[in-house]
Design an enzyme around this catalytic site. Structure first.
Site, short mmCIF file in Angstrom:
data_model
loop_
_atom_site.label_atom_id
_atom_site.label_comp_id
_atom_site.label_asym_id
_atom_site.label_seq_id
_atom_site.Cartn_x
_atom_site.Cartn_y
_atom_site.Cartn_z
N ASP A 221 -42.49 -6.44 -80.82
CA ASP A 221 -42.39 -7.42 -79.71
C ASP A 221 -41.57 -6.67 -78.69
O ASP A 221 -41.32 -5.36 -79.00
CB ASP A 221 -41.95 -8.86 -80.14
CG ASP A 221 -42.56 -9.99 -79.34
OD1 ASP A 221 -42.17 -10.02 -77.97
OD2 ASP A 221 -43.28 -10.93 -79.60
N HIS A 244 -42.82 -4.18 -76.86
CA HIS A 244 -43.30 -4.65 -75.67
C HIS A 244 -42.32 -4.45 -74.52
O HIS A 244 -42.42 -5.05 -73.25
CB HIS A 244 -43.37 -6.17 -75.96
CG HIS A 244 -44.63 -6.56 -76.71
ND1 HIS A 244 -44.98 -7.61 -76.98
CD2 HIS A 244 -45.22 -5.63 -77.67
CE1 HIS A 244 -45.91 -7.87 -77.80
NE2 HIS A 244 -46.25 -6.55 -78.19
#
Length: 395
Positions: A221, A244
């Site tokens: 993430d 991310h």
């Protein structure tokens, strides 16, 4: 009888040794093994760690909790500093703290290792291993699974140092800073697979005076995520990937929400990440804001979305609000950003129609896609740009 004079150079080493020994005498060391901790990775050492904390907390002088080499199974541990007499507790970890691999044991606990209302706590070294692969597999299969825990969390605390720590394979967030002031993270390593769900590296919210320096973060993430209510954040010297990217948000879910301001992100390398530097907000009414942000000296290496503002954020595109009443975003500067984009459009500024982005600056931004200059797409964004081919109407 002649008396020999001691030179200043000869006095200095003796003075150093004296002061060093004096500092040791003033700093009581609490070895967790003296409280029953076992380094075999199988015996629950939670109570031993908590007992060492209680002793250090009750000390009226600086104290050190020492975790020797080896693996220590910790079911979970909660450290509350509200009644501590000492405001200078060092936790020196030479070993590894292991969470249980059975995610049902702590999967709904919120945090695995939690500090709350502590002042002057410093953690040096060691590995926090959340052993989260079982929970990730459960989530991927679509079964009914626990939400998962954060590996290392600080709540409502001040003057915190996290130095040389490794956090890996957390069930969810690896490190959380919430409601804190004056926190320094230095030389941190965060590691989990790129497909591990919701495993943000470092999440900061409702905090001020937080710095994250010289750290290597790879997760499934955001490498670093910045939630509501943050001010005066300094992020520098970060290697991010997989993951991310570094995100401000998501923000704007609540109508009454504290803003984010005075954030610096500089000298960062993104490698193969989904995003680079991102601001993401929900398309819902909110009095929150983002302003005073500098992204500077950044290298992108095959990043899908190097620069992105997304005011229509909606993961999985399910039950999306689409109310077009996003929070105000202003005074965002992107300066000296170079490298390669994995997509043709390297800059995507998708701002609110009713509350457009203002004072957006793109300066010396040079991003390429397949050996040619990348493009930009800007919707409802105002400001100025140089160094990147802009389609019609972009800034």
């Amino acid at each position: 009888m002649l008396m020999s004079k001691m030179t200043p150079l000869a006095i200095f080493p003796l003075l150093f040794i004296f002061l060093f020994n004096l500092s040791l005498a003033a700093n009581t060391i609490y070895n967790v093994q003296n409280y029953g901790a076992k380094s075999n990775g199988q015996t629950d050492s939670s109570n031993a760690l908590l007992s060492a904390w209680a002793a250090a907390c009750a000390s009226t002088s600086p104290a050190t909790i020492y975790v020797p080499r080896g693996s220590y199974l910790i079911r979970n541990a909660y450290f509350n500093g509200q009644t501590c007499k000492s405001n200078a507790i060092t936790i020196q970890i030479d070993g590894t703290l292991l969470a249980t691999s059975d995610y049902n044991v702590i999967g709904n606990e919120g945090s695995w290792i939690k500090f709350e209302q502590v002042t002057g706590v410093s953690i040096y070294g060691g590995t926090f291993d959340g052993q989260g692969s079982g929970l990730w597999a459960c989530k991927t299969s679509g079964k009914n699974c626990p939400k998962g825990t954060t590996a290392l969390a600080f709540y409502n605390s001040n003057n915190i140092v996290i130095n040389g720590v490794t956090a890996q394979n957390s069930q969810m967030f690896h490190i959380l800073v919430d409601g804190c002031h004056n926190v320094k993270l230095q030389g941190v390593k965060v590691s989990s697979p790129g497909n591990s769900p919701n495993t943000d590296g470092i999440h900061v919210q409702s905090s001020s005076g937080v710095s994250i320096m010289n750290s290597n973060i790879g997760t499934g993430d955001d490498c670093i995520s910045i939630g509501p209510g943050n001010s005066n954040l300094w992020i520098e010297g970060i290697a991010c990937g997989p993951g991310h990217g570094i995100s401000i948000g998501s923000l704007g879910w609540e109508v009454q929400e504290a803003g984010v301001q005075n954030v610096t992100v500089k000298t960062v390398t993104f490698t193969g990440t989904e995003n680079g530097v991102r601001v993401k907000t929900w398309a819902r009414p909110s009095n929150g804001f983002v302003r005073g942000v500098l992204f500077q000296h950044i290298v992108m290496a095959n990043v899908q979305n190097p620069i992105i503002i997304d005011q229509n954020y909606c993961p999985n595109h399910e039950s999306c609000p689409h109310q077009d009443l996003g929070m105000k975003i202003s005074d965002i500067t992107y300066q000296d950003i170079h490298g390669t984009s994995a997509t043709e459009v390297a800059v995507k500024l998708d701002c609110s129609k009713t509350n457009p982005c203002t004072e957006i600056t793109l300066e010396d931004v040079n991003l390429s896609y397949k050996d040619r200059r990348a493009e930009a797409s800007c919707v409802n964004a105002g400001g100025r740009a140089s160094g990147l081919e802009q389609p019609t109407g972009c800034l």
